[in-house]
Each structure stands twice: as structure tokens, then as C-alpha cells.
Design an enzyme around this catalytic site. Sequence first.
Site, PDB file in Angstrom:
ATOM      1  N   ASN A   7      54.106  79.593  56.874  1.00  0.00           N
ATOM      2  CA  ASN A   7      54.415  79.312  58.280  1.00  0.00           C
ATOM      3  C   ASN A   7      55.823  79.844  58.544  1.00  0.00           C
ATOM      4  O   ASN A   7      56.808  79.259  58.104  1.00  0.00           O
ATOM      5  CB  ASN A   7      54.336  77.796  58.504  1.00  0.00           C
ATOM      6  CG  ASN A   7      54.641  77.409  59.929  1.00  0.00           C
ATOM      7  OD1 ASN A   7      54.934  78.269  60.775  1.00  0.00           O
ATOM      8  ND2 ASN A   7      54.581  76.122  60.212  1.00  0.00           N
ATOM      9  N   ARG A  91      49.936  80.642  59.430  1.00  0.00           N
ATOM     10  CA  ARG A  91      49.882  80.009  60.734  1.00  0.00           C
ATOM     11  C   ARG A  91      50.347  81.047  61.744  1.00  0.00           C
ATOM     12  O   ARG A  91      51.451  81.592  61.627  1.00  0.00           O
ATOM     13  CB  ARG A  91      50.830  78.821  60.764  1.00  0.00           C
ATOM     14  CG  ARG A  91      50.873  78.202  62.125  1.00  0.00           C
ATOM     15  CD  ARG A  91      51.899  77.114  62.196  1.00  0.00           C
ATOM     16  NE  ARG A  91      51.815  76.472  63.490  1.00  0.00           N
ATOM     17  CZ  ARG A  91      52.737  75.664  63.984  1.00  0.00           C
ATOM     18  NH1 ARG A  91      53.802  75.400  63.255  1.00  0.00           N
ATOM     19  NH2 ARG A  91      52.603  75.122  65.153  1.00  0.00           N
ATOM     20  N   HIS A 180      49.132  73.261  68.629  1.00  0.00           N
ATOM     21  CA  HIS A 180      48.905  72.214  67.606  1.00  0.00           C
ATOM     22  C   HIS A 180      47.430  72.051  67.262  1.00  0.00           C
ATOM     23  O   HIS A 180      46.995  70.977  66.814  1.00  0.00           O
ATOM     24  CB  HIS A 180      49.409  70.826  68.089  1.00  0.00           C
ATOM     25  CG  HIS A 180      50.889  70.693  68.174  1.00  0.00           C
ATOM     26  ND1 HIS A 180      51.507  69.945  69.158  1.00  0.00           N
ATOM     27  CD2 HIS A 180      51.883  71.193  67.410  1.00  0.00           C
ATOM     28  CE1 HIS A 180      52.816  69.995  68.981  1.00  0.00           C
ATOM     29  NE2 HIS A 180      53.068  70.750  67.930  1.00  0.00           N
ATOM     30  N   ARG A 241      62.410  69.300  74.591  1.00  0.00           N
ATOM     31  CA  ARG A 241      61.736  69.976  75.705  1.00  0.00           C
ATOM     32  C   ARG A 241      61.409  68.999  76.821  1.00  0.00           C
ATOM     33  O   ARG A 241      61.101  67.834  76.567  1.00  0.00           O
ATOM     34  CB  ARG A 241      60.423  70.618  75.229  1.00  0.00           C
ATOM     35  CG  ARG A 241      60.604  71.688  74.189  1.00  0.00           C
ATOM     36  CD  ARG A 241      59.269  72.392  73.936  1.00  0.00           C
ATOM     37  NE  ARG A 241      59.354  73.218  72.756  1.00  0.00           N
ATOM     38  CZ  ARG A 241      58.478  73.180  71.748  1.00  0.00           C
ATOM     39  NH1 ARG A 241      57.440  72.367  71.796  1.00  0.00           N
ATOM     40  NH2 ARG A 241      58.623  73.970  70.713  1.00  0.00           N
ATOM     41  N   GLU A 385      48.230  70.211  58.431  1.00  0.00           N
ATOM     42  CA  GLU A 385      47.900  71.524  58.996  1.00  0.00           C
ATOM     43  C   GLU A 385      47.702  72.561  57.899  1.00  0.00           C
ATOM     44  O   GLU A 385      46.882  73.463  58.022  1.00  0.00           O
ATOM     45  CB  GLU A 385      49.022  71.960  59.955  1.00  0.00           C
ATOM     46  CG  GLU A 385      49.042  71.107  61.210  1.00  0.00           C
ATOM     47  CD  GLU A 385      50.341  71.189  61.989  1.00  0.00           C
ATOM     48  OE1 GLU A 385      51.380  70.723  61.454  1.00  0.00           O
ATOM     49  OE2 GLU A 385      50.329  71.715  63.100  1.00  0.00           O
TER      50      GLU A 385
END
Length: 401
Positions: A7, A91, A180, A241, A385
Site C-alpha cells: 500500500n 491497494r 474503503h 477533513r 484490508e
Amino acid sequence: MNILVINCGSSSVKYQLIDMDKRMTLAKGNVSRIGMSGAVLTHKPFDRPETKVTGEMLDHIVAIEYVIAILLSKNHGVIKTKSDIHAVGHRVVHGGERFTGSVLIDGNVLREIRQLIDLAPLHNPHNLRGINACKKNLPGVPQVAVFDTAFHHLMPPEAYIYGLPYVMYKKHGIRRYGFHGMSHRFVSERAAEILEKPYDSLKITTCHLGNGASITAINHGVSVDTSMGFTPLEGLLMGTRTGDLDPAVILHIMGREELSLHEANTLMNKHSGLSGISGVSSDMREVIEAGNDGHTNAALAFNIYCYRLKKYIGAYTAAMGGLDCIVFTAGIGENSPQVREQTCKGLAFLGVEIDNKKNNEAIGIESVISKDNADIKVIVIPTNEELVIATDTKKLVENRN
Ligand code: ADP
């Protein structure tokens, strides 16, 4: 089969080497500060203590070289030769409308991921760098791309089209994509196993609450709506965010504060959310602590965070015409009883009732935290993940022959 899961971020690489036959992680770690002074590799074999290596890592190719070297090393390694790495799973953040599932990487796929840079300028270039670095370091080893967006590709148009002129969708691909996906997929499938019900018979809402956060409605095994949109900025309040925001606000601020596009982007992505409201931290632990100590804006940030999450749970229950199960996952979802309690408070009318003792005990472990007699199950499930990436990689590599 040993699969190296990669990743890549702008200056980082996270990795895991997973033995899929034994279903175990042989080693994991990360490289940070790539291209800067003081680049550092942190490595943890499954059976020995963590170790750190510093070095000149000017780019991702060198960083991956370091990763492979430590995986092979005498003292910290877990494999004997490079050929013990049978495949690499990457990823890749944005698959656009082109990639609706994971794919084996070839020249065409690389070209198409490159074409998607326009949609994900902050992420896809780094993912591509990782793929190229692995091609250089592990020539001939099959590589697979697993996309954050793919799980959401069956969302209906009413969930993904914005209220803009339709031509913007056609011309520029402006629509909601969602992110996600690997995490929402993993925890929802696991929830069905825990409930011992067929996946495609359930209405599940999954809350992935990490530094980035998103919530997804999974109706009968299909993601029918999710809170992140064209970019990961939309939806829930996050560490730094804004989440949902009237778009006119940003135009107004840009005018008043004379901000450039880049500065406005930084304001919304890096200086807002928990951090911007609390003025304390983007880290939920510190926000909760400050709130408990009487810091008004920290308490406000916490309340906004949970309130918005609750609103989405209500909205998605309506979107699916019901709800069987809520899943909490990722750093905050797995570890914060306070967030789970505050979010679910007042949802008893829906059938959501949390057992306080079970909730308080569920820290970083899989656990059903709803009351035994509650209509809707609430479950904490640690996400994985990397396992999703490794599972897809194994399947594609095996089927290739
Ligand atoms: P990323 O999205 O970077 O993978 P994580 O899933 O690790 O992030 O989540 C990071 C978030 O989890 C941070 O806000 C951190 O404060 C939060 N977190 C971790 N442990 C706890 C805890 N015990 N209580 C509350 N929040 C926690």
C-alpha cells in the site's frame, strides 16, 4: 502461497507478507519519509521483535528494495529467497468506472490506471509507483490491483449522480465513487458469518472510522450507498477533513481569504474535521480526553462526529428499507466505546440498543455489543484490508493458469 501486500502513499509504503496456506502474516511493516532525509523502515516479523532500519531511500524503488532485503535477511527475515514471494497485491485507490473488481496487472491495466490519475491525483500516482517498483525488484512475479472503489460499483445512479448538469458526469466522470471498499466488504462479510445468516439476505450498515471515515449501506450483499463521493472528502466528519459541506462555503472562503485552489484543498483536507473544530488534535483519543477535561471545542467536535454518523445510519436505514446490523470498524470504530455509545444513543426506536458492559469491553476485538434482545445487532469487527487484497490476489493468480 506467499503474497506480498503493498500500500503506497506519497512518501510511504505499508507492507505485509501473508502465507495464504497457513492464513498468517509472516511479517509486516512500513517505510516512511521516502525521498526525504531520515527515511526509516519499521519491520516486524511474526516471531521476533520489531526492528528499525534507516537509510537513503530516494524513491519507492529503493524503498521496496529495502523491504525485500529485510524480508530475506538473516536476523529479521521470514523467507529464504525472492522466489518465496509468489505474487504481489497492490491497494489502488481509484478504479473509476473501468475497474469493477480486482485485476491481474499487465500493460493495458497500467495504462488504464494511469488514465485514472485525473480522478485521483493524490493517490493513484503513488500506487503506480509501487507497482513499478515491484516490477523492477521482482521481475516476473504476478501482480494484482485491488481497488478501493470497486465494492461500490453496483450503487444505483440515484446514489451516485450529483445534482450538477448531467454533462459533467459524461464529460469529466464527476460522480460519487466511494472508497474503503475492501474494509466495508471484509467486515460486512464477517458480520454475516457471525450472525450465521446468508450475506445476501441482510441489510448491513458498516462504519469505517479511521483517520478517514466512511459509512456504507450494504443491502443483500451490494453496496447501495456510501458516504465518500467523488473524492474521500465527502460524508462523515474525519480527522482532518470536513466531510459534507455546502460547496458555496468554500467559494466564499476562497474569495474572502484569497485562497488558491491548492490552499482551499489543503484547508478542506488537512486542517478541518476533528482537528479544525477542536483545535486540539485530529486524533480521537486526544479529542475525547480534552473534551472530558472541559475543552468546549473538543467536546463540540466529538458531538458533531457522532451526530453526523447517527444521521447517516438513519438515512441508510431508509435507503435500504430496514436494518439488521451495524458494524463498527477501523481505529475509532474498533477502539472507542464512547463514539459507539454516543452514536447509537437515541436509536432505540429503530431497535438499536447497546449493552454498556459489552461495549466498554470491546476494545480492538471482535464482539457483539448490542443487548441480547435488541432487534438490530451492533458488532465491533477489526478490519483486515490486507487479507482482502491477498485473497483476491491468490484467486486471480491461481485462475490465470
Ligand atoms: P488510518 O485511517 O490511518 O488507517 P486508523 O484506522 O488506525 O487510521 O484510525 C486512527 C484513528 O483511530 C485515530 O483517530 C485514533 O485516535 C483512533 N483511535 C485509536 N485508538 C483509539 C482509542 N482507544 N480510542 C479512540 N480512538 C482511537
